[in-house]
Design a protein around this motif. Structure first.
Motif, PDB file in Angstrom:
ATOM      1  N   ILE A  55    -114.346  -2.021 -74.580  1.00  0.00           N
ATOM      2  CA  ILE A  55    -113.786  -2.722 -73.425  1.00  0.00           C
ATOM      3  C   ILE A  55    -112.417  -3.333 -73.711  1.00  0.00           C
ATOM      4  O   ILE A  55    -111.734  -3.760 -72.791  1.00  0.00           O
ATOM      5  CB  ILE A  55    -114.763  -3.784 -72.879  1.00  0.00           C
ATOM      6  N   GLY A  56    -112.011  -3.354 -74.968  1.00  0.00           N
ATOM      7  CA  GLY A  56    -110.673  -3.832 -75.300  1.00  0.00           C
ATOM      8  C   GLY A  56    -109.585  -2.855 -74.872  1.00  0.00           C
ATOM      9  O   GLY A  56    -108.453  -3.256 -74.604  1.00  0.00           O
ATOM     10  N   CYS A  57    -109.922  -1.585 -74.795  1.00  0.00           N
ATOM     11  CA  CYS A  57    -108.935  -0.542 -74.459  1.00  0.00           C
ATOM     12  C   CYS A  57    -109.275   0.231 -73.191  1.00  0.00           C
ATOM     13  O   CYS A  57    -108.407   0.913 -72.645  1.00  0.00           O
ATOM     14  CB  CYS A  57    -108.815   0.445 -75.618  1.00  0.00           C
ATOM     15  N   HIS A  58    -110.532   0.201 -72.773  1.00  0.00           N
ATOM     16  CA  HIS A  58    -110.971   0.984 -71.624  1.00  0.00           C
ATOM     17  C   HIS A  58    -111.634   0.100 -70.579  1.00  0.00           C
ATOM     18  O   HIS A  58    -112.224  -0.923 -70.901  1.00  0.00           O
ATOM     19  CB  HIS A  58    -111.976   2.064 -72.049  1.00  0.00           C
ATOM     20  N   ASN A  59    -111.555   0.553 -69.333  1.00  0.00           N
ATOM     21  CA  ASN A  59    -112.203  -0.116 -68.205  1.00  0.00           C
ATOM     22  C   ASN A  59    -112.855   0.975 -67.372  1.00  0.00           C
ATOM     23  O   ASN A  59    -112.443   2.133 -67.437  1.00  0.00           O
ATOM     24  CB  ASN A  59    -111.157  -0.883 -67.395  1.00  0.00           C
ATOM     25  N   LYS A  60    -113.813   0.598 -66.583  1.00  0.00           N
ATOM     26  CA  LYS A  60    -114.533   1.585 -65.771  1.00  0.00           C
ATOM     27  C   LYS A  60    -113.599   2.314 -64.800  1.00  0.00           C
ATOM     28  O   LYS A  60    -113.675   3.533 -64.679  1.00  0.00           O
ATOM     29  CB  LYS A  60    -115.662   0.892 -65.008  1.00  0.00           C
ATOM     30  N   ILE A  64    -106.261   0.728 -69.129  1.00  0.00           N
ATOM     31  CA  ILE A  64    -105.772  -0.433 -69.869  1.00  0.00           C
ATOM     32  C   ILE A  64    -104.835   0.142 -70.938  1.00  0.00           C
ATOM     33  O   ILE A  64    -103.713   0.490 -70.643  1.00  0.00           O
ATOM     34  CB  ILE A  64    -106.922  -1.275 -70.472  1.00  0.00           C
ATOM     35  N   ILE A  65    -105.310   0.261 -72.167  1.00  0.00           N
ATOM     36  CA  ILE A  65    -104.546   0.940 -73.221  1.00  0.00           C
ATOM     37  C   ILE A  65    -104.917   2.418 -73.188  1.00  0.00           C
ATOM     38  O   ILE A  65    -104.060   3.291 -73.212  1.00  0.00           O
ATOM     39  CB  ILE A  65    -104.849   0.315 -74.601  1.00  0.00           C
ATOM     40  N   PRO A 102    -103.125   5.785 -80.598  1.00  0.00           N
ATOM     41  CA  PRO A 102    -104.343   6.342 -81.213  1.00  0.00           C
ATOM     42  C   PRO A 102    -105.592   5.552 -80.814  1.00  0.00           C
ATOM     43  O   PRO A 102    -105.535   4.344 -80.585  1.00  0.00           O
ATOM     44  CB  PRO A 102    -104.079   6.202 -82.716  1.00  0.00           C
ATOM     45  N   MET A 103    -106.703   6.264 -80.736  1.00  0.00           N
ATOM     46  CA  MET A 103    -107.981   5.613 -80.495  1.00  0.00           C
ATOM     47  C   MET A 103    -108.607   5.310 -81.854  1.00  0.00           C
ATOM     48  O   MET A 103    -108.664   6.183 -82.733  1.00  0.00           O
ATOM     49  CB  MET A 103    -108.935   6.491 -79.688  1.00  0.00           C
ATOM     50  N   THR A 104    -109.076   4.106 -82.017  1.00  0.00           N
ATOM     51  CA  THR A 104    -109.698   3.674 -83.263  1.00  0.00           C
ATOM     52  C   THR A 104    -110.976   4.466 -83.523  1.00  0.00           C
ATOM     53  O   THR A 104    -111.747   4.735 -82.599  1.00  0.00           O
ATOM     54  CB  THR A 104    -110.061   2.177 -83.170  1.00  0.00           C
ATOM     55  N   ALA A 105    -111.195   4.808 -84.780  1.00  0.00           N
ATOM     56  CA  ALA A 105    -112.430   5.490 -85.177  1.00  0.00           C
ATOM     57  C   ALA A 105    -113.580   4.484 -85.175  1.00  0.00           C
ATOM     58  O   ALA A 105    -113.384   3.295 -85.412  1.00  0.00           O
ATOM     59  CB  ALA A 105    -112.268   6.097 -86.559  1.00  0.00           C
ATOM     60  N   HIS A 106    -114.766   4.979 -84.880  1.00  0.00           N
ATOM     61  CA  HIS A 106    -115.986   4.175 -84.902  1.00  0.00           C
ATOM     62  C   HIS A 106    -116.989   4.866 -85.826  1.00  0.00           C
ATOM     63  O   HIS A 106    -118.035   5.347 -85.389  1.00  0.00           O
ATOM     64  CB  HIS A 106    -116.551   4.011 -83.486  1.00  0.00           C
TER      65      HIS A 106
END
Length: 127
Positions: A55-60, A64-65, A102-106
């Motif tokens: 939710i820090g980078c994406h929203n429904k 966002i980022i 870049p999208m952070t790895a999980h």
């Protein structure tokens, strides 16, 4: 003595104000609240997303980022190939598909959980 009768009279009037119709209305409110609660239960994938840092980078619905979940759902049909691809992207991270950020790895996320998250996201596609 008059105070006692007055007090008892007030109690009787108070008790009489609770009619059977009021009790039936109360039962209907409870039943409706229970039904409404069940309608708004979250899927397992949505719960996982809400517990994560997504939710820090994406929203429904809003970018966002990263892209919104509905944008992702619009771009990727809900096929097994896309579910596996996107779950892998969540776990390994990546860049270049939606821009330069870049999208952070999980890496600690289980593949099965990542797939549940992707299935939820892809379920948001408007028909």
């Amino acid at each position: 003595m008059k105070k006692t009768f007055l007090g008892l009279g007030a109690i009787v009037i108070f008790m009489a104000s609770f009619s059977k119709a009021d009790l039936e209305k109360e039962k209907m409110v409870v039943a409706t609240a229970t039904l409404t609660h069940h309608e708004f239960q979250m899927s397992a994938g949505e719960k996982l997303i809400n517990k994560s840092d997504c939710i820090g980078c994406h929203n429904k619905v809003n970018k966002i980022i990263g892209p919104s979940y509905t944008e992702i759902a619009k771009k990727y049909p809900a096929t097994e190939k896309n579910i596996n691809y996107l779950a892998d992207k969540i776990i390994k991270g990546g860049t270049g598909v939606w821009g330069t950020m870049p999208m952070t790895a999980h890496a600690t996320l289980k593949p099965a959980d990542a797939k549940l998250m992707v299935k939820y996201i892809l379920s948001l596609k408007k028909k």
